[in-house]
Design an enzyme around this catalytic site. Sequence first.
Site, PDB file in Angstrom:
ATOM      1  N   SER A   1      21.390  24.802  30.306  1.00 52.98           N
ATOM      2  CA  SER A   1      20.258  25.211  29.499  1.00 52.98           C
ATOM      3  C   SER A   1      19.186  25.834  30.393  1.00 52.98           C
ATOM      4  O   SER A   1      19.414  26.875  30.991  1.00 52.98           O
ATOM      5  CB  SER A   1      19.727  24.003  28.717  1.00 52.98           C
ATOM      6  OG  SER A   1      18.899  24.394  27.662  1.00 52.98           O
TER       7      SER A   1
ATOM      8  N   ASP B   1      26.313  27.665  19.468  1.00 53.33           N
ATOM      9  CA  ASP B   1      25.049  27.140  19.999  1.00 53.33           C
ATOM     10  C   ASP B   1      23.942  27.350  18.973  1.00 53.33           C
ATOM     11  O   ASP B   1      23.651  28.468  18.574  1.00 53.33           O
ATOM     12  CB  ASP B   1      24.701  27.850  21.312  1.00 53.33           C
ATOM     13  CG  ASP B   1      23.594  27.152  22.089  1.00 53.33           C
ATOM     14  OD1 ASP B   1      22.729  26.518  21.452  1.00 53.33           O
ATOM     15  OD2 ASP B   1      23.594  27.236  23.326  1.00 53.33           O
TER      16      ASP B   1
ATOM     17  N   HIS C   1      25.257  23.536  21.656  1.00 54.19           N
ATOM     18  CA  HIS C   1      24.510  23.667  22.909  1.00 54.19           C
ATOM     19  C   HIS C   1      25.068  22.744  23.995  1.00 54.19           C
ATOM     20  O   HIS C   1      25.118  23.100  25.158  1.00 54.19           O
ATOM     21  CB  HIS C   1      23.036  23.349  22.660  1.00 54.19           C
ATOM     22  CG  HIS C   1      22.155  23.671  23.827  1.00 54.19           C
ATOM     23  ND1 HIS C   1      22.078  24.931  24.379  1.00 54.19           N
ATOM     24  CD2 HIS C   1      21.304  22.905  24.551  1.00 54.19           C
ATOM     25  CE1 HIS C   1      21.232  24.924  25.387  1.00 54.19           C
ATOM     26  NE2 HIS C   1      20.743  23.711  25.516  1.00 54.19           N
TER      27      HIS C   1
END
Length: 968
Positions: free
Chosen positions: A780, A854, A888
């Site tokens: 991330s 995601d 994610h």
Amino acid sequence: MLRTPNPKVYHRFSLLSFLALPSPSPPPRLRRLTVGRAPCHLGIRHLGNLFRSIAMTTPSRLRNLVHAGAVAAAEDGGTSRSSNEAASAAAAGSSLDYDDDLALGCGYRLPPPEIRDIVDAPPLPALSFSPHRDKIIFLKRRALPPLVELARPEEKLAGLRIDGKCNTRSRMSFYTGIGIHQLQTDGKLGPEREVRGFPDGAKINFVTWSNDGRHLAFSTRVDEEDNSSSKLRVWVANVETGIARPLFQSPDVHLNAVFDNFVWVDDSTLIVCTIPSGRGDPPKKPLVPSGPKIQSNEQKNVVQVRTFQDLLKDEHDEDMFDYYTTSQLVLASLDGSTKEIGPPAVYTSVDPSPDGKYLMISSIHRPYSYIVPCGRFPKKVDVWTADGKFVRELCDLPLAEDIPIAFSSVRKGMRSINWRADKPSTLYWAETQDGGDAKVEVSPRDIIYAQSAEPIEGEEPEILHKLDLRYGGISWCDDSMALVYESWYKTRRTRTWVISPGLKDVSPRILFDRSSEDVYSDPGSPMARRTSAGTYVIAKLKKENDEGTYILLNGSGATPEGNIPFLDLFELNTGNKERIWQSDKEKYYETVVALMSDQNEGDICIDQLKILTSKESKTENTQYYILSWPDKKAFQITNFPHPYPQLASLQKEMIRYQRKDGVQLTATLYLPPNYHPSKDGPLPCLVWSYPGEFKSKDAASQVRGSPNEFAGIGPTSALLWLARRFAILSGPTIPIIGEGDEEANDRYVEQLVASAEAAVEEVIRRGVAHPNKIAVGGHSYGAFMTANLLAHAPHLFCCGIARSGAYNRTLTPFGFQNEDRTLWEATNTYVIMSPFMSANKIKKPILLIHGEEDNNPGTLTMQSDRFFNALKGHGALCRLVVLPFESHGYSSRESIMHVLWETDRWLQTHCVSNTADTSEGAAPGKDNADKGTADSEEKVPAATGGGTPELVDSQLGDAFWIGRSLLW
């Protein structure tokens, strides 16, 4: 993207959505806190209770707020191809290749056995204490789920992902069984009594105790022939016998768990959100639309929103949203009687008053929005009697598309509406005085009100307190004392007030006023006790022959040597503290989890104090103990095995070093078992980190975490490469500092490179890392960091691994992470921070990995697609791996194993075998950027792996689920 509360980096991934709750003074050491009556969904009704519960309960075992039940799927040991894998591969059209040879084509691969065996270790159970602390349930779990479960159809509506077959959130994890143990007086557990009576192979969710501890309520679903799960049914189990039965006699009554699920009103009655009878089939999408899709802003309103995903797109989506989220509330008793209450509606929470006489009912309604998720839809809050009769409307808030993106901005109108925990049926809430806009200067900024459920006609709400910062919750005790929290993000200021809600002649006073970044000054959080009504209030303690007002402050004890958790006896009137317990700082890391002596009403005598603690060391897994006063004798109540004995003797050290601008940095250095630098020489090294923003150098330099914490290793942890003889530099602090009026990101690249240089120089100086064989990676915002370091500091690293990142900040124009300026306010900052704009500078190999589904704001999958194309267009050595059905974080066994294979292959090829001169490449850039503003991107919770047990403690407010969350 995930933003952790401090720069420490953890090591576990999950696909679950994260609820970021604005806490006035976040608990100093949040591990993993999954909240709710049940282990898979956090009802909106809990948000207010969560504020005061966090503040009142022990913070030392808690690290991140998330939806509970982060459990994976099928165990197979990882040594042979299981039936689950085969079925999953067949259903998904995939092929599992067990060879470890290099492959550049398609097909799922497995990492080497030394990594695979750790990931496939059976997970430890979650634990939950009964309300009377005399019993514990063990909630059994499975290992990683097969990909076929993620491949099930889901509806993406208004920011939600819904499993239409189950009528609940999609990809919902579950428990496989419930075991009940009696907690004996000597601290030992009695034999297990297994809950039985429900279908074999059922998936269990939402396990919650009745207030008297005599029953458990939970839901079940079973797999059907088409690999989908059935709709959820509610069950109740007798705790003494372990026998479970359906709550509803009719098999056609099913749970609607998209928002709330069920709640105990009293010891024998529950309110259940059910699917309305006769609902029919989902609305069909018309072949020909009724008209074009139109959005308008003809009133010239300023509407700035983040890059939310899974939003409504048209009228059909609105109808589908209504179809799946509309519930019929049913009052159901254990004797089998049922009663429908209220009309069908999109109920988001049902919250009984402490005395059980009233219900606070929250719902959302049209008009819906196509640019914000359902949390900002029009919201209505009513008060009903417990049997469903309407009493009054508290508020009906309009659609909130225009909440400013500046941090500390909120919705207009009544918010954080809750029942006072110390009163039978008194409501309290906050109302903003600045229109919700943090940029508006006004005093007071927030006002806290209170009022009875049924006020006398003409009675106005009582003003409890006025605040100049943003309201952040209340910890209730009684009429003589409550603690009110306020904070302001821009300055990191946080204050705690003492008020006397029942004594008008006593003025409020500030108890604590500090920086939320200054962990060394954190006094701890007050511990809570359970009331007879099942609520939680601040626990008062008494000492013999002493009339003082004492509470317990439970703190993480941050020091320059690491965290040393403590328990202080704090006198409210004088501010005097007495440290009555502290963790051993030499070998163990022990934290206070909960009070265990709160069964009786009134103040707790200090000599009768009993607490639950967790204890661990670098090499010993977390175990739970009960510690009793006055002799402070400890009883160990768990004996969990080491989850990965092959790494039991790994070496761990918290190291300190200095950045060239004088900022002190820390990191955790892990070395393989039996490694000796003088004998074995330098190792290939993997640096895994995540940047953090600070307002001061002093705060950035503070040490967070403990050198004695157990090395929990999750399914995608960087620590897995200890088994491949890597040195791992975990969580080196990457502080991005903006002091005073300076914005941190204006010098992002400069500070990022300086932090990385200091970390690399330190591991080379220690002789544990080979200068030519240092890789960098992150997830991330850590992936964003990785790409930037390869662009601006190519001399430091031989290769990089970037997972689920965002690389072009112009695609998130209304803010990202902790940047709350827009692209148009800080154009240079957005451009210079974007590694996409420096793709031509990246010459070192970079592996990009991203979930195809995601749904995190800011990290759309196209971020990796476009970055890869930019890299390829400049001849960079790069590889892009897009994982079907993954979000994610990564969840399925096939995906996780393949990610590990890809990562290991990349490291073996470009790090272990690297012979290139790391000095080649450009020197760190010195460019400065203009100032710029925005919301932080969505935080992502972590799945609990085999490393650490969870504790589910009914004390922590409607069942707080506690355990270790090791993030990437």
